[in-house]
Motif scaffolding. Sequence first.
Motif, PDB file in Angstrom:
ATOM      1  N   ALA A  10       0.820  -1.211   0.000  1.00 35.97           N
ATOM      2  CA  ALA A  10       0.000   0.000   0.000  1.00 35.97           C
ATOM      3  C   ALA A  10       0.857   1.265   0.000  1.00 35.97           C
ATOM      4  CB  ALA A  10      -0.930   0.009   1.204  1.00 35.97           C
ATOM      5  N   GLU A  11       2.088   1.176   0.538  1.00 34.13           N
ATOM      6  CA  GLU A  11       3.013   2.314   0.583  1.00 34.13           C
ATOM      7  C   GLU A  11       2.344   3.571   1.147  1.00 34.13           C
ATOM      8  OE1 GLU A  11       5.124   3.086  -2.996  1.00 34.13           O
ATOM      9  OE2 GLU A  11       5.772   1.021  -3.262  1.00 34.13           O
ATOM     10  N   LEU A  12       1.716   3.444   2.312  1.00 36.63           N
ATOM     11  CA  LEU A  12       1.070   4.588   2.955  1.00 36.63           C
ATOM     12  C   LEU A  12       2.132   5.450   3.623  1.00 36.63           C
ATOM     13  CD1 LEU A  12      -1.908   2.652   4.597  1.00 36.63           C
ATOM     14  CD2 LEU A  12      -1.870   3.853   2.406  1.00 36.63           C
ATOM     15  N   ARG A  13       2.220   6.737   3.218  1.00 38.64           N
ATOM     16  CA  ARG A  13       3.267   7.626   3.728  1.00 38.64           C
ATOM     17  C   ARG A  13       2.647   8.940   4.179  1.00 38.64           C
ATOM     18  NH1 ARG A  13       8.126   7.746  -0.539  1.00 38.64           N
ATOM     19  NH2 ARG A  13       9.092   8.850   1.215  1.00 38.64           N
ATOM     20  N   GLN A  14       2.569   9.128   5.483  1.00 35.27           N
ATOM     21  CA  GLN A  14       2.038  10.371   6.017  1.00 35.27           C
ATOM     22  C   GLN A  14       2.862  11.576   5.585  1.00 35.27           C
ATOM     23  OE1 GLN A  14       1.239  10.266  10.256  1.00 35.27           O
ATOM     24  NE2 GLN A  14       0.937   8.043  10.209  1.00 35.27           N
ATOM     25  N   SER A  15       4.149  11.374   5.366  1.00 33.40           N
ATOM     26  CA  SER A  15       5.044  12.482   5.020  1.00 33.40           C
ATOM     27  C   SER A  15       4.731  13.082   3.665  1.00 33.40           C
ATOM     28  CB  SER A  15       6.503  12.002   5.033  1.00 33.40           C
ATOM     29  OG  SER A  15       6.696  10.953   4.090  1.00 33.40           O
ATOM     30  N   LEU A  16       3.915  12.397   2.845  1.00 34.37           N
ATOM     31  CA  LEU A  16       3.577  12.917   1.521  1.00 34.37           C
ATOM     32  C   LEU A  16       2.206  13.591   1.495  1.00 34.37           C
ATOM     33  CD1 LEU A  16       4.930  10.148  -0.877  1.00 34.37           C
ATOM     34  CD2 LEU A  16       6.031  12.258  -0.113  1.00 34.37           C
ATOM     35  N   ILE A  17       1.591  13.784   2.667  1.00 34.37           N
ATOM     36  CA  ILE A  17       0.346  14.551   2.736  1.00 34.37           C
ATOM     37  C   ILE A  17       0.712  16.030   2.816  1.00 34.37           C
ATOM     38  CG2 ILE A  17      -1.739  15.019   4.068  1.00 34.37           C
ATOM     39  CD1 ILE A  17      -1.670  12.136   5.011  1.00 34.37           C
ATOM     40  N   ARG A  18       0.321  16.780   1.822  1.00 35.35           N
ATOM     41  CA  ARG A  18       0.746  18.179   1.699  1.00 35.35           C
ATOM     42  C   ARG A  18      -0.346  19.138   2.161  1.00 35.35           C
ATOM     43  NH1 ARG A  18       4.768  16.247   1.421  1.00 35.35           N
ATOM     44  NH2 ARG A  18       4.832  17.559   3.279  1.00 35.35           N
ATOM     45  N   LYS A  19       0.101  20.267   2.727  1.00 34.52           N
ATOM     46  CA  LYS A  19      -0.775  21.376   3.074  1.00 34.52           C
ATOM     47  C   LYS A  19      -0.108  22.672   2.640  1.00 34.52           C
ATOM     48  CE  LYS A  19      -3.008  21.522   6.947  1.00 34.52           C
ATOM     49  NZ  LYS A  19      -3.304  21.589   8.410  1.00 34.52           N
ATOM     50  N   ALA A  20      -0.922  23.657   2.324  1.00 35.49           N
ATOM     51  CA  ALA A  20      -0.398  24.984   2.005  1.00 35.49           C
ATOM     52  C   ALA A  20      -0.347  25.782   3.299  1.00 35.49           C
ATOM     53  CB  ALA A  20      -1.268  25.673   0.959  1.00 35.49           C
ATOM     54  N   LEU A  21       0.744  25.595   4.060  1.00 35.83           N
ATOM     55  CA  LEU A  21       0.870  26.308   5.328  1.00 35.83           C
ATOM     56  C   LEU A  21       0.951  27.812   5.099  1.00 35.83           C
ATOM     57  CD1 LEU A  21       3.375  23.993   7.226  1.00 35.83           C
ATOM     58  CD2 LEU A  21       0.882  24.037   7.361  1.00 35.83           C
ATOM     59  N   ARG A  22       1.609  28.189   4.045  1.00 39.14           N
ATOM     60  CA  ARG A  22       1.629  29.580   3.589  1.00 39.14           C
ATOM     61  C   ARG A  22       1.487  29.569   2.073  1.00 39.14           C
ATOM     62  NH1 ARG A  22       6.490  33.119   5.829  1.00 39.14           N
ATOM     63  NH2 ARG A  22       7.736  31.516   4.778  1.00 39.14           N
ATOM     64  N   TYR A  23       0.825  30.562   1.537  1.00 36.82           N
ATOM     65  CA  TYR A  23       0.658  30.618   0.091  1.00 36.82           C
ATOM     66  C   TYR A  23       0.550  32.064  -0.342  1.00 36.82           C
ATOM     67  CZ  TYR A  23      -4.257  31.303   1.311  1.00 36.82           C
ATOM     68  OH  TYR A  23      -5.412  31.784   1.855  1.00 36.82           O
ATOM     69  N   ALA A  24       0.817  32.299  -1.605  1.00 39.81           N
ATOM     70  CA  ALA A  24       0.758  33.656  -2.143  1.00 39.81           C
ATOM     71  C   ALA A  24       0.363  33.598  -3.608  1.00 39.81           C
ATOM     72  CB  ALA A  24       2.105  34.368  -1.985  1.00 39.81           C
TER      73      ALA A  24
END
Length: 218
Positions: A10-24
Amino acid sequence: MPAADFGTIAELRQSLIRKALRYAVFAADANADAVTAPFDEGGILQTLPAGYLPVGYTTTDGVTFSGDLSMSDVESGQSAAPTRSDVETDTQTAAWVPQETNAAAVALYENLPLTGTGALPALGTATWTWSRPKVAPTLYRRLVFIAEDLNKTTGQPLYIVRHFPSALRTAREDEQWTRTAEIARGVTYQAYIDDEVGTDAVTWIDGPGWRAFAPTTP
Protein backbone atom coordinates in the motif's frame (compact mmCIF):
# COMPACT_ATOMS: atom_id res chain seq x y z
CA MET A 1 3.43 -15.86 -6.36
CA PRO A 2 4.57 -14.99 -2.80
CA ALA A 3 2.08 -13.69 -0.26
CA ALA A 4 1.80 -9.93 -0.05
CA ASP A 5 2.02 -7.76 3.05
CA PHE A 6 -0.68 -5.11 2.71
CA GLY A 7 1.29 -2.48 4.65
CA THR A 8 4.19 -2.92 2.23
CA ILE A 9 2.32 -2.86 -1.06
CA ALA A 10 0.00 0.00 0.00
CA GLU A 11 3.01 2.31 0.58
CA LEU A 12 1.07 4.59 2.96
CA ARG A 13 3.27 7.63 3.73
CA GLN A 14 2.04 10.37 6.02
CA SER A 15 5.04 12.48 5.02
CA LEU A 16 3.58 12.92 1.52
CA ILE A 17 0.35 14.55 2.74
CA ARG A 18 0.75 18.18 1.70
CA LYS A 19 -0.78 21.38 3.07
CA ALA A 20 -0.40 24.98 2.01
CA LEU A 21 0.87 26.31 5.33
CA ARG A 22 1.63 29.58 3.59
CA TYR A 23 0.66 30.62 0.09
CA ALA A 24 0.76 33.66 -2.14
CA VAL A 25 -0.70 34.81 -5.45
CA PHE A 26 1.22 36.97 -7.93
CA ALA A 27 0.00 38.62 -11.13
CA ALA A 28 1.69 40.28 -14.10
CA ASP A 29 0.63 41.74 -17.42
CA ALA A 30 0.85 39.59 -20.54
CA ASN A 31 4.07 41.32 -21.68
CA ALA A 32 5.99 40.15 -18.59
CA ASP A 33 8.33 37.18 -18.88
CA ALA A 34 6.76 33.79 -18.29
CA VAL A 35 8.08 31.76 -15.37
CA THR A 36 10.33 29.00 -16.66
CA ALA A 37 12.60 28.11 -13.74
CA PRO A 38 11.20 28.93 -10.28
CA PHE A 39 13.99 26.89 -8.64
CA ASP A 40 17.74 26.75 -9.12
CA GLU A 41 19.70 23.53 -9.59
CA GLY A 42 19.78 23.00 -5.84
CA GLY A 43 16.02 23.33 -5.45
CA ILE A 44 16.13 26.83 -3.92
CA LEU A 45 13.13 29.05 -4.68
CA GLN A 46 14.03 31.97 -6.95
CA THR A 47 12.58 35.47 -7.30
CA LEU A 48 9.95 36.02 -9.97
CA PRO A 49 10.63 37.99 -13.16
CA ALA A 50 10.04 41.73 -13.18
CA GLY A 51 6.44 42.88 -13.31
CA TYR A 52 4.82 40.34 -10.96
CA LEU A 53 2.82 41.98 -8.15
CA PRO A 54 1.69 40.22 -4.96
CA VAL A 55 -2.05 40.03 -4.32
CA GLY A 56 -1.49 39.94 -0.55
CA TYR A 57 -3.82 38.54 2.08
CA THR A 58 -6.77 36.42 1.01
CA THR A 59 -9.68 34.91 2.91
CA THR A 60 -9.19 31.59 4.69
CA ASP A 61 -10.77 29.79 1.74
CA GLY A 62 -7.41 30.21 0.02
CA VAL A 63 -7.06 29.49 -3.69
CA THR A 64 -9.46 27.03 -5.31
CA PHE A 65 -8.31 25.33 -8.51
CA SER A 66 -11.27 23.94 -10.43
CA GLY A 67 -11.55 22.00 -13.66
CA ASP A 68 -14.27 21.64 -16.25
CA LEU A 69 -13.95 18.36 -18.12
CA SER A 70 -16.38 17.35 -20.84
CA MET A 71 -16.31 14.14 -22.90
CA SER A 72 -17.63 13.22 -26.30
CA ASP A 73 -19.10 9.70 -26.17
CA VAL A 74 -20.01 7.27 -28.92
CA GLU A 75 -22.97 5.06 -28.05
CA SER A 76 -23.68 1.76 -29.77
CA GLY A 77 -26.77 -0.41 -29.85
CA GLN A 78 -24.86 -3.45 -28.67
CA SER A 79 -23.41 -1.86 -25.49
CA ALA A 80 -24.87 -0.21 -22.42
CA ALA A 81 -21.63 1.70 -21.90
CA PRO A 82 -20.07 4.09 -24.43
CA THR A 83 -17.91 2.25 -26.93
CA ARG A 84 -15.63 5.25 -27.36
CA SER A 85 -14.94 8.42 -25.37
CA ASP A 86 -12.77 11.41 -26.25
CA VAL A 87 -11.93 14.55 -24.30
CA GLU A 88 -13.87 17.48 -25.72
CA THR A 89 -12.79 20.27 -23.34
CA ASP A 90 -10.54 20.33 -20.29
CA THR A 91 -10.19 23.75 -18.70
CA GLN A 92 -8.74 24.96 -15.40
CA THR A 93 -9.64 27.97 -13.28
CA ALA A 94 -8.33 29.55 -10.10
CA ALA A 95 -10.52 31.50 -7.68
CA TRP A 96 -9.56 33.51 -4.61
CA VAL A 97 -10.81 36.46 -2.56
CA PRO A 98 -8.22 39.18 -1.82
CA GLN A 99 -8.66 41.10 1.43
CA GLU A 100 -6.20 43.92 0.75
CA THR A 101 -6.96 47.03 -1.23
CA ASN A 102 -3.69 47.04 -3.16
CA ALA A 103 -2.78 47.61 -6.80
CA ALA A 104 -2.83 43.94 -7.82
CA ALA A 105 -6.11 43.07 -6.09
CA VAL A 106 -7.95 46.09 -7.52
CA ALA A 107 -6.49 45.69 -11.02
CA LEU A 108 -7.44 42.02 -11.22
CA TYR A 109 -10.96 42.77 -10.02
CA GLU A 110 -11.56 45.88 -12.12
CA ASN A 111 -9.75 44.56 -15.21
CA LEU A 112 -7.04 47.25 -15.18
CA PRO A 113 -3.43 47.05 -16.36
CA LEU A 114 -0.98 46.11 -13.64
CA THR A 115 1.80 48.31 -15.03
CA GLY A 116 2.17 51.10 -17.56
CA THR A 117 -0.61 53.32 -18.89
CA GLY A 118 -3.83 52.98 -16.93
CA ALA A 119 -2.21 51.19 -14.00
CA LEU A 120 -2.80 52.38 -10.44
CA PRO A 121 0.08 54.41 -8.93
CA ALA A 122 2.06 53.33 -5.91
CA LEU A 123 0.29 53.43 -2.56
CA GLY A 124 0.09 56.91 -1.12
CA THR A 125 1.72 58.71 -4.05
CA ALA A 126 -1.39 59.87 -5.90
CA THR A 127 -5.16 59.61 -5.95
CA TRP A 128 -6.43 56.29 -7.19
CA THR A 129 -9.16 56.66 -9.80
CA TRP A 130 -10.56 54.47 -12.53
CA SER A 131 -13.61 54.44 -14.78
CA ARG A 132 -15.51 51.62 -16.39
CA PRO A 133 -15.02 51.71 -20.18
CA LYS A 134 -17.89 51.42 -22.62
CA VAL A 135 -16.37 48.20 -23.97
CA ALA A 136 -14.60 46.02 -21.42
CA PRO A 137 -11.02 45.23 -22.55
CA THR A 138 -9.79 41.65 -22.85
CA LEU A 139 -6.75 41.66 -20.58
CA TYR A 140 -4.75 38.47 -20.32
CA ARG A 141 -2.54 38.04 -17.26
CA ARG A 142 0.29 35.85 -16.13
CA LEU A 143 -0.48 34.32 -12.73
CA VAL A 144 1.77 32.52 -10.26
CA PHE A 145 0.61 30.62 -7.19
CA ILE A 146 3.16 29.51 -4.58
CA ALA A 147 2.39 27.25 -1.61
CA GLU A 148 4.89 26.48 1.14
CA ASP A 149 4.85 23.34 3.27
CA LEU A 150 7.39 21.72 5.58
CA ASN A 151 9.05 18.33 5.49
CA LYS A 152 7.71 16.49 8.55
CA THR A 153 11.07 14.90 9.33
CA THR A 154 13.61 17.59 8.51
CA GLY A 155 11.50 20.72 8.97
CA GLN A 156 12.85 22.07 5.69
CA PRO A 157 10.51 23.95 3.34
CA LEU A 158 9.11 22.56 0.14
CA TYR A 159 7.13 24.49 -2.43
CA ILE A 160 4.40 23.92 -4.97
CA VAL A 161 4.50 26.51 -7.75
CA ARG A 162 1.73 26.73 -10.34
CA HIS A 163 1.92 29.08 -13.31
CA PHE A 164 -0.91 30.21 -15.57
CA PRO A 165 1.07 31.87 -18.38
CA SER A 166 -2.10 33.22 -19.97
CA ALA A 167 -5.18 33.78 -17.82
CA LEU A 168 -8.38 35.74 -18.32
CA ARG A 169 -10.91 37.00 -15.78
CA THR A 170 -14.10 34.99 -16.19
CA ALA A 171 -16.01 35.89 -13.01
CA ARG A 172 -15.93 38.21 -10.04
CA GLU A 173 -17.83 38.20 -6.77
CA ASP A 174 -19.89 41.00 -5.28
CA GLU A 175 -18.00 43.82 -3.58
CA GLN A 176 -19.72 44.50 -0.26
CA TRP A 177 -19.21 47.49 1.99
CA THR A 178 -20.08 46.81 5.63
CA ARG A 179 -18.65 47.73 9.01
CA THR A 180 -18.49 44.09 10.06
CA ALA A 181 -16.16 42.74 7.35
CA GLU A 182 -13.32 43.78 5.09
CA ILE A 183 -13.96 44.99 1.54
CA ALA A 184 -13.11 41.89 -0.49
CA ARG A 185 -12.83 41.50 -4.27
CA GLY A 186 -13.15 37.85 -5.22
CA VAL A 187 -12.18 36.83 -8.75
CA THR A 188 -11.99 33.75 -10.95
CA TYR A 189 -9.39 33.46 -13.70
CA GLN A 190 -9.33 30.77 -16.38
CA ALA A 191 -6.11 29.45 -17.82
CA TYR A 192 -5.58 29.52 -21.60
CA ILE A 193 -2.84 28.00 -23.71
CA ASP A 194 0.05 30.41 -24.14
CA ASP A 195 1.84 30.29 -27.49
CA GLU A 196 5.22 31.01 -25.90
CA VAL A 197 4.99 28.37 -23.18
CA GLY A 198 2.89 25.88 -25.14
CA THR A 199 0.49 25.02 -22.32
CA ASP A 200 -2.17 26.59 -20.11
CA ALA A 201 -0.61 25.59 -16.78
CA VAL A 202 2.75 24.43 -15.43
CA THR A 203 3.33 23.04 -11.92
CA TRP A 204 6.60 22.47 -10.09
CA ILE A 205 7.30 20.83 -6.71
CA ASP A 206 10.75 21.37 -5.25
CA GLY A 207 12.69 22.80 -2.34
CA PRO A 208 15.07 21.42 0.29
CA GLY A 209 12.22 19.60 2.01
CA TRP A 210 11.27 17.88 -1.25
CA ARG A 211 14.86 16.95 -2.11
CA ALA A 212 15.08 15.19 1.27
CA PHE A 213 12.77 12.48 -0.08
CA ALA A 214 15.37 11.47 -2.67
CA PRO A 215 16.81 7.99 -2.07
CA THR A 216 20.37 7.91 -0.73
CA THR A 217 23.13 6.62 -2.98
CA PRO A 218 24.94 3.57 -1.55
